[in-house]
Design an enzyme around this catalytic site. Structure first.
Site, PDB file in Angstrom:
ATOM      1  N   SER A   1      11.011 -39.760  -3.511  1.00  0.00           N
ATOM      2  CA  SER A   1      11.255 -39.717  -2.073  1.00  0.00           C
ATOM      3  C   SER A   1      10.482 -38.562  -1.442  1.00  0.00           C
ATOM      4  O   SER A   1       9.275 -38.457  -1.620  1.00  0.00           O
ATOM      5  CB  SER A   1      12.761 -39.620  -1.811  1.00  0.00           C
TER       6      SER A   1
ATOM      7  N   ASP B   1      12.444 -46.854  -1.767  1.00  0.00           N
ATOM      8  CA  ASP B   1      12.848 -45.510  -2.189  1.00  0.00           C
ATOM      9  C   ASP B   1      13.292 -45.424  -3.651  1.00  0.00           C
ATOM     10  O   ASP B   1      14.237 -46.095  -4.069  1.00  0.00           O
ATOM     11  CB  ASP B   1      13.995 -45.073  -1.274  1.00  0.00           C
TER      12      ASP B   1
END
Length: 302
Positions: free
Chosen positions: A37, A178
């Site tokens: 991320s 993600d």
């Protein structure tokens, strides 16, 4: 092998930047940098800067690299519009009804910023081992890639693409999102790849932030809250596993070291209304937290 492991945390990654400054300033020189991320973004910037220095001087000044990362954040990330723009409500509604939903916000500003500051040659020739992870929507599995992968930047975009809030990224006819949906702190991958001394920087405290008067009918606020709850649990599990594994390393005849640096209390940053002052505040908090942990370890070692 020394590894710098950078966990996810969206714009709370500013805290991570401050910790990185402290860690590298104190002399830690990573052989490996792994990120998820926002950690994937910071990983990529550090790897790019290391590659630039190595190509010019055949050496890396890690303290300087961390300062360049800090300057990048302060200069470029000052408001939500620097990262993404809110999509038109009309188009969002139409795309949703016609099964063409591609996120509530458009992350093109972030993607353009990354492309502007990253040099493909510097990344591919960086002297450190680098990996970032994103989740395959079809299989549900996390995939890690290094800069030698021709889709590396796409995986960075995917790793930082918050589910529902941002669109999935298509890579070779497969969709990725993600990496934090599976692993918020990629410490397991670093260990599998040979890391023996690890500094893990997380953006979430052991405790979950409890907002006051949360408006659960605001879709973006609700998505952020659900993500906070999920991510907090995952990162706690990642860290607990790593601590247990390292504690048992002496039994395997291979002593390992693990330093975990994370906020003691929950960080707060409103993704919809943050300012440059908020980013600077988190960077300072991160630097202080990093220094406190490192100085404490130095005293214990004396």
């Amino acid at each position: 092998m020394k590894a710098l492991v950078l966990g996810g945390g969206s714009m709370k990654g500013a805290f991570q930047v401050g910790v990185i400054q402290a860690v590298l300033e104190k002399g830690f020189e990573p052989d490996m940098i792994y990120g998820i991320s926002v950690g994937a973004l910071n990983t990529t910037f550090l790897a790019n800067e290391a590659g630039r220095q190595f190509s010019e001087k055949n050496a890396v000044n890690w303290s300087f690299a961390s300062r360049k990362l800090l300057e990048f954040w302060i200069k470029n990330i000052t408001q939500p519009q620097d990262i993404s723009t809110l999509r038109s409500r009309v188009m969002l509604g139409m795309n949703t009804l016609m099964s063409r939903f591609d996120g509530i916000v458009d992350p093109v500003p972030l993607h353009n910023m990354i492309r502007k500051y990253v040099n493909k040659d510097f990344l591919e020739n960086t002297p450190v081992k680098v990996k970032v992870g994103a989740v395959n929507i079809d299989s549900g599995e996390i995939k890690y890639v290094s800069p030698s992968d021709r889709h590396y930047l796409d995986f960075v975009f995917a790793s930082s693409s918050i589910p529902m809030l941002m669109p999935a990224v298509e890579i070779e006819q497969q969709l990725f999102l993600d990496g934090g949906m599976r692993e918020v702190a990629p410490v397991r991958q670093a260990i599998e790849d040979g890391a023996t001394e690890i500094v893990l920087i997380a953006c979430h405290s052991p405790l979950l932030y409890q907002p006051e008067d949360i408006n659960s009918r605001n879709l973006i606020t609700l998505i952020e809250r659900v993500r906070d709850i999920t991510v907090n649990q995952i990162v706690n599990s990642n860290i607990a596993w790593a601590e247990s594994y390292v504690d048992r390393s002496i039994l395997r005849g291979k002593q390992m070291k693990l330093t975990v640096i994370r906020p003691l209390t929950p960080l707060f940053l409103d993704l919809q209304h943050f300012t440059s002052d908020d980013i600077s505040r988190l960077i300072v908090e991160g630097y202080r937290a990093g220094m406190e942990v490192l100085l404490k370890k130095e005293k214990i070692a004396e």
